[in-house]
Design a protein around this motif. Structure first.
Motif, PDB file in Angstrom:
ATOM      1  N   CYS A 136       0.819  -1.220   0.000  1.00 48.55           N
ATOM      2  CA  CYS A 136       0.000   0.000   0.000  1.00 48.55           C
ATOM      3  C   CYS A 136       0.850   1.266   0.000  1.00 48.55           C
ATOM      4  N   HIS A 137       1.767   1.383   0.945  1.00 46.36           N
ATOM      5  CA  HIS A 137       2.564   2.616   1.039  1.00 46.36           C
ATOM      6  C   HIS A 137       3.535   2.751  -0.125  1.00 46.36           C
ATOM      7  N   LEU A 138       4.209   1.654  -0.484  1.00 46.87           N
ATOM      8  CA  LEU A 138       5.211   1.741  -1.553  1.00 46.87           C
ATOM      9  C   LEU A 138       4.603   1.557  -2.941  1.00 46.87           C
ATOM     10  N   LEU A 139       3.664   0.627  -3.101  1.00 46.23           N
ATOM     11  CA  LEU A 139       3.119   0.333  -4.428  1.00 46.23           C
ATOM     12  C   LEU A 139       1.792   1.028  -4.716  1.00 46.23           C
ATOM     13  N   GLY A 140       1.079   1.477  -3.690  1.00 47.00           N
ATOM     14  CA  GLY A 140      -0.149   2.230  -3.926  1.00 47.00           C
ATOM     15  C   GLY A 140      -1.406   1.408  -4.033  1.00 47.00           C
ATOM     16  N   MET A 141      -1.384   0.148  -3.564  1.00 45.83           N
ATOM     17  CA  MET A 141      -2.625  -0.628  -3.526  1.00 45.83           C
ATOM     18  C   MET A 141      -3.501  -0.132  -2.384  1.00 45.83           C
ATOM     19  N   GLN A 142      -4.770  -0.535  -2.407  1.00 47.10           N
ATOM     20  CA  GLN A 142      -5.737  -0.054  -1.423  1.00 47.10           C
ATOM     21  C   GLN A 142      -6.388  -1.241  -0.722  1.00 47.10           C
ATOM     22  N   VAL A 143      -6.632  -1.099   0.591  1.00 49.74           N
ATOM     23  CA  VAL A 143      -7.305  -2.154   1.348  1.00 49.74           C
ATOM     24  C   VAL A 143      -8.782  -2.176   0.962  1.00 49.74           C
ATOM     25  N   ASN A 144      -9.256  -3.361   0.565  1.00 51.92           N
ATOM     26  CA  ASN A 144     -10.643  -3.521   0.141  1.00 51.92           C
ATOM     27  C   ASN A 144     -11.508  -4.115   1.251  1.00 51.92           C
ATOM     28  N   SER A 145     -10.957  -5.053   2.022  1.00 57.30           N
ATOM     29  CA  SER A 145     -11.710  -5.655   3.129  1.00 57.30           C
ATOM     30  C   SER A 145     -10.755  -6.364   4.065  1.00 57.30           C
ATOM     31  N   ARG A 146     -11.253  -6.638   5.274  1.00 52.79           N
ATOM     32  CA  ARG A 146     -10.492  -7.401   6.272  1.00 52.79           C
ATOM     33  C   ARG A 146     -11.426  -8.422   6.898  1.00 52.79           C
ATOM     34  N   SER A 147     -10.882  -9.593   7.225  1.00 56.50           N
ATOM     35  CA  SER A 147     -11.703 -10.600   7.902  1.00 56.50           C
ATOM     36  C   SER A 147     -10.823 -11.528   8.712  1.00 56.50           C
ATOM     37  N   LEU A 148     -11.458 -12.255   9.618  1.00 56.34           N
ATOM     38  CA  LEU A 148     -10.788 -13.296  10.385  1.00 56.34           C
ATOM     39  C   LEU A 148     -11.535 -14.593  10.115  1.00 56.34           C
ATOM     40  N   ASN A 149     -10.848 -15.546   9.505  1.00 63.21           N
ATOM     41  CA  ASN A 149     -11.462 -16.837   9.178  1.00 63.21           C
ATOM     42  C   ASN A 149     -10.903 -17.901  10.104  1.00 63.21           C
ATOM     43  N   TRP A 150     -11.798 -18.702  10.706  1.00 66.41           N
ATOM     44  CA  TRP A 150     -11.322 -19.684  11.674  1.00 66.41           C
ATOM     45  C   TRP A 150     -12.360 -20.775  11.870  1.00 66.41           C
ATOM     46  N   ARG A 151     -12.128 -21.549  12.906  1.00 64.50           N
ATOM     47  CA  ARG A 151     -12.985 -22.667  13.289  1.00 64.50           C
ATOM     48  C   ARG A 151     -12.949 -23.795  12.253  1.00 64.50           C
ATOM     49  N   ALA A 152     -13.924 -24.681  12.368  1.00 65.07           N
ATOM     50  CA  ALA A 152     -13.891 -25.930  11.604  1.00 65.07           C
ATOM     51  C   ALA A 152     -13.894 -25.692  10.098  1.00 65.07           C
ATOM     52  N   THR A 153     -14.603 -24.656   9.654  1.00 64.01           N
ATOM     53  CA  THR A 153     -14.680 -24.402   8.213  1.00 64.01           C
ATOM     54  C   THR A 153     -13.300 -24.137   7.630  1.00 64.01           C
ATOM     55  N   GLN A 154     -12.522 -23.284   8.285  1.00 64.46           N
ATOM     56  CA  GLN A 154     -11.185 -22.971   7.771  1.00 64.46           C
ATOM     57  C   GLN A 154     -10.257 -24.174   7.874  1.00 64.46           C
ATOM     58  N   THR A 155     -10.414 -24.956   8.919  1.00 63.58           N
ATOM     59  CA  THR A 155      -9.615 -26.180   9.055  1.00 63.58           C
ATOM     60  C   THR A 155      -9.879 -27.124   7.890  1.00 63.58           C
ATOM     61  N   ARG A 156     -11.161 -27.302   7.531  1.00 70.67           N
ATOM     62  CA  ARG A 156     -11.503 -28.197   6.409  1.00 70.67           C
ATOM     63  C   ARG A 156     -11.078 -27.600   5.070  1.00 70.67           C
ATOM     64  N   LEU A 157     -11.126 -26.272   4.948  1.00 70.21           N
ATOM     65  CA  LEU A 157     -10.735 -25.614   3.697  1.00 70.21           C
ATOM     66  C   LEU A 157      -9.234 -25.733   3.451  1.00 70.21           C
ATOM     67  N   ASP A 158      -8.439 -25.525   4.515  1.00 74.84           N
ATOM     68  CA  ASP A 158      -6.979 -25.525   4.391  1.00 74.84           C
ATOM     69  C   ASP A 158      -6.341 -26.869   4.685  1.00 74.84           C
ATOM     70  N   ASN A 159      -7.129 -27.833   5.213  1.00 70.91           N
ATOM     71  CA  ASN A 159      -6.561 -29.086   5.713  1.00 70.91           C
ATOM     72  C   ASN A 159      -5.440 -28.790   6.700  1.00 70.91           C
ATOM     73  N   LEU A 160      -5.734 -27.862   7.626  1.00 69.19           N
ATOM     74  CA  LEU A 160      -4.747 -27.375   8.584  1.00 69.19           C
ATOM     75  C   LEU A 160      -5.429 -27.300   9.950  1.00 69.19           C
ATOM     76  N   PRO A 161      -5.120 -28.230  10.850  1.00 72.66           N
ATOM     77  CA  PRO A 161      -5.819 -28.283  12.147  1.00 72.66           C
ATOM     78  C   PRO A 161      -5.753 -26.953  12.906  1.00 72.66           C
ATOM     79  N   GLY A 162      -6.910 -26.525  13.394  1.00 72.08           N
ATOM     80  CA  GLY A 162      -6.973 -25.303  14.191  1.00 72.08           C
ATOM     81  C   GLY A 162      -6.714 -24.026  13.421  1.00 72.08           C
ATOM     82  N   ALA A 163      -6.910 -24.038  12.100  1.00 68.73           N
ATOM     83  CA  ALA A 163      -6.555 -22.875  11.276  1.00 68.73           C
ATOM     84  C   ALA A 163      -7.330 -21.626  11.693  1.00 68.73           C
TER      85      ALA A 163
END
Length: 320
Positions: A195-222
């Protein structure tokens, strides 16, 4: 001496995402048959300019450009050099993780189609982000790997999410590329670069977790902090994936080169390459290219210079 001003030096858009592949013919078959990409051009390049750009001696590169909807990818095969393969035990929190998010009009149908090809699945099955997630609730996704082990994602947006273009009536199943997501070690550090050096802009922020993210990433406790970025001219975005749990994975080895299969290049069109390179040099950014390389009018772009972001993801800055 006057200090240069950079207020108007900005990246405009992402032109393409380039994947280093083992065999262009195999990858071309996969992307056209399994994901409905269309061939745009197929060229072979060699010489000192390309060696200087990629910092690989004596290169001969076959570059196959493919289109899906409005977006481009490039398949880059180093014909005279065998690069290192992607580590077979790679996980989503390893800092070399980078995926392409391919938008579909019907994820169940796309998933069924994809399963007729020899893919390596990451996700258990298509997952639906819970409605409590304001930024991405209702989004459905499935992660998998291409024949070389590059990470890919099918993504479907509900009517209240995603760009308008993903909701226009279309007979096509595979619609285009929404973003490329990269694993990072520190969100604030990456925001300074993008953002500061290249000039991109933040569009959204989120926190993804729980069982859904674990199944999506195949990463326990993601649990992952996601920051979505867009360039000034919109188009393909970049998502920063900052894994809180199970923590940061392995860093990108310092000796990985452009010919290694894990390397993915995001091609950023900028409005003043010389000034931006000067700005990045003054800010201690790591360069891969030894210089700004000038190309003839018959090449894919006019100028190029390859740099690394704070986590060593490679960014190709180009002038069209």
């Amino acid at each position: 001496m006057n200090t240069p001003t950079y207020s108007n030096v900005l990246m405009q858009k992402i032109r393409a995402i380039a994947l280093t592949v083992t065999n262009c013919d195999r990858s071309l078959d996969f992307y056209t048959q399994a994901l409905a990409f269309e061939l745009v051009c197929d060229i072979t390049v060699e010489g000192q300019d390309y060696s200087d750009l990629e910092d690989v001696t004596g290169v001969k590169i076959r570059i196959v450009t493919l289109r899906l909807g409005d977006e481009l990818i490039e398949l880059m095969e180093y014909l005279n050099i065998q690069g290192k393969p992607i580590p077979s035990d790679s996980q989503s929190n390893d800092l070399w993780f980078q995926h392409l998010a391919i938008v579909v009009s019907d994820i169940d149908r796309a998933y069924t189609h994809l399963r007729s090809f020899p893919i390596e699945a990451i996700s258990v099955a298509p997952q639906t982000i819970p409605p409590g997630n304001k930024a991405s609730g209702g989004v459905r996704a499935f992660k998998f790997k291409d024949p070389d082990g590059h990470d890919l994602e099918l993504i479907w947006f509900p009517p209240d999410k995603g760009k308008d273009k993903w909701h226009q009536n279309s007979h096509r199943l595979f619609l285009g590329i929404d973003h490329s997501a990269i694993a990072i070690s520190n969100t604030e550090q990456s925001l300074y670069f993008y953002c500061h050096l290249l000039g991109m802009q933040v569009n959204s922020r989120s926190l993804n977790w729980r069982a859904t993210q674990t199944r999506l990433d195949n990463l326990p406790g993601a649990e992952v902090r996601i920051t979505a970025l867009r360039p000034i001219q919109d188009g393909v975005g970049i998502e920063l994936l900052d894994y809180i749990m199970p923590g940061k994975g392995r860093t990108i080895p310092s000796d990985w080169k452009s010919c290694d299969i894990a390397k993915v290049q995001i091609e950023l069109v900028v409005n003043n390459l010389e000034q931006l390179v000067d700005k990045l040099q003054r800010n201690g950014v790591q360069f891969v290219s030894s210089r700004i390389v000038q190309f003839s009018g018959s090449f894919l772009y006019r100028q190029g210079c390859l740099v690394k972001d704070p986590d060593r993801h490679t960014i190709l800055l180009i002038a069209e």
